[in-house]
Motif scaffolding. Structure first.
Motif, short mmCIF file in Angstrom:
data_model
loop_
_atom_site.label_atom_id
_atom_site.label_comp_id
_atom_site.label_asym_id
_atom_site.label_seq_id
_atom_site.Cartn_x
_atom_site.Cartn_y
_atom_site.Cartn_z
N ILE A 22 0.84 -1.20 0.00
CA ILE A 22 0.00 0.00 0.00
C ILE A 22 0.88 1.25 0.00
CG2 ILE A 22 -1.63 1.35 1.39
CD1 ILE A 22 -2.81 -1.40 2.30
N ASP A 23 1.93 1.23 0.81
CA ASP A 23 2.85 2.37 0.85
C ASP A 23 3.53 2.59 -0.50
OD1 ASP A 23 2.31 2.96 3.51
OD2 ASP A 23 3.98 1.75 4.26
N LYS A 24 4.01 1.50 -1.10
CA LYS A 24 4.68 1.62 -2.39
C LYS A 24 3.74 2.13 -3.47
CE LYS A 24 8.52 -1.59 -2.22
NZ LYS A 24 9.15 -2.75 -2.88
N ALA A 25 2.51 1.64 -3.47
CA ALA A 25 1.53 2.08 -4.47
C ALA A 25 1.23 3.56 -4.30
CB ALA A 25 0.25 1.26 -4.35
N GLY A 26 1.08 4.00 -3.05
CA GLY A 26 0.83 5.42 -2.80
C GLY A 26 1.99 6.29 -3.25
N ASP A 27 3.21 5.84 -2.96
CA ASP A 27 4.39 6.59 -3.40
C ASP A 27 4.46 6.67 -4.92
OD1 ASP A 27 5.06 6.87 -0.74
OD2 ASP A 27 6.60 5.30 -0.78
N PHE A 28 4.12 5.58 -5.59
CA PHE A 28 4.13 5.54 -7.05
C PHE A 28 3.12 6.54 -7.62
CE2 PHE A 28 2.44 3.83 -11.06
CZ PHE A 28 3.60 3.76 -11.81
N ILE A 29 1.92 6.55 -7.04
CA ILE A 29 0.89 7.48 -7.51
C ILE A 29 1.31 8.92 -7.27
CG2 ILE A 29 -1.48 8.28 -7.11
CD1 ILE A 29 -2.15 5.29 -6.51
N ASP A 30 1.88 9.18 -6.09
CA ASP A 30 2.37 10.54 -5.81
C ASP A 30 3.43 10.97 -6.80
OD1 ASP A 30 0.73 11.22 -3.68
OD2 ASP A 30 2.13 10.47 -2.16
N GLU A 31 4.32 10.05 -7.14
CA GLU A 31 5.39 10.36 -8.09
C GLU A 31 4.82 10.67 -9.47
OE1 GLU A 31 8.82 7.86 -10.36
OE2 GLU A 31 8.65 7.52 -8.20
N LYS A 32 3.90 9.83 -9.92
CA LYS A 32 3.34 10.01 -11.27
C LYS A 32 2.46 11.26 -11.38
CE LYS A 32 5.26 6.59 -13.28
NZ LYS A 32 6.23 6.79 -14.34
N THR A 33 1.81 11.65 -10.29
CA THR A 33 0.94 12.83 -10.32
C THR A 33 1.63 14.05 -9.75
OG1 THR A 33 -0.05 12.30 -8.18
CG2 THR A 33 -1.16 11.42 -10.12
N GLN A 34 2.92 13.92 -9.47
CA GLN A 34 3.73 15.01 -8.91
C GLN A 34 3.11 15.56 -7.63
OE1 GLN A 34 4.11 17.65 -12.25
NE2 GLN A 34 5.57 16.32 -13.27
#
Length: 67
Positions: A22-34
């Motif tokens: 869940i943490d990794k997925a959230g970080d990925f989304i944050d990265e992709k959406t800046q």
């Protein structure tokens, strides 16, 4: 039995790894959406982790005490 029930069974005993996912997925989304949706992502992560911990507590109630 639906797909969500199957997922719950698969996660049983692996809540810590699911939390990391869940943490990794959230970080990925944050990265992709800046970070544009950071607050919403954080809220979703927290809600998912709460549900995992609730499932963990429910599973403990189902198992008999060990001698």
């Amino acid at each position: 039995m639906g797909i969500l029930d199957n997922m719950k069974d698969l996660l049983k005993g692996h809540e810590d790894k699911a939390g990391q996912g869940i943490d990794k997925a959230g970080d990925f989304i944050d990265e992709k959406t800046q970070g544009k949706y950071g607050e919403q992502v954080d809220a979703a992560q927290q809600k998912l982790k709460e549900q995992l911990s609730e499932k963990d507590r429910e599973g403990e109630a189902d198992t008999p005490p060990q001698a």
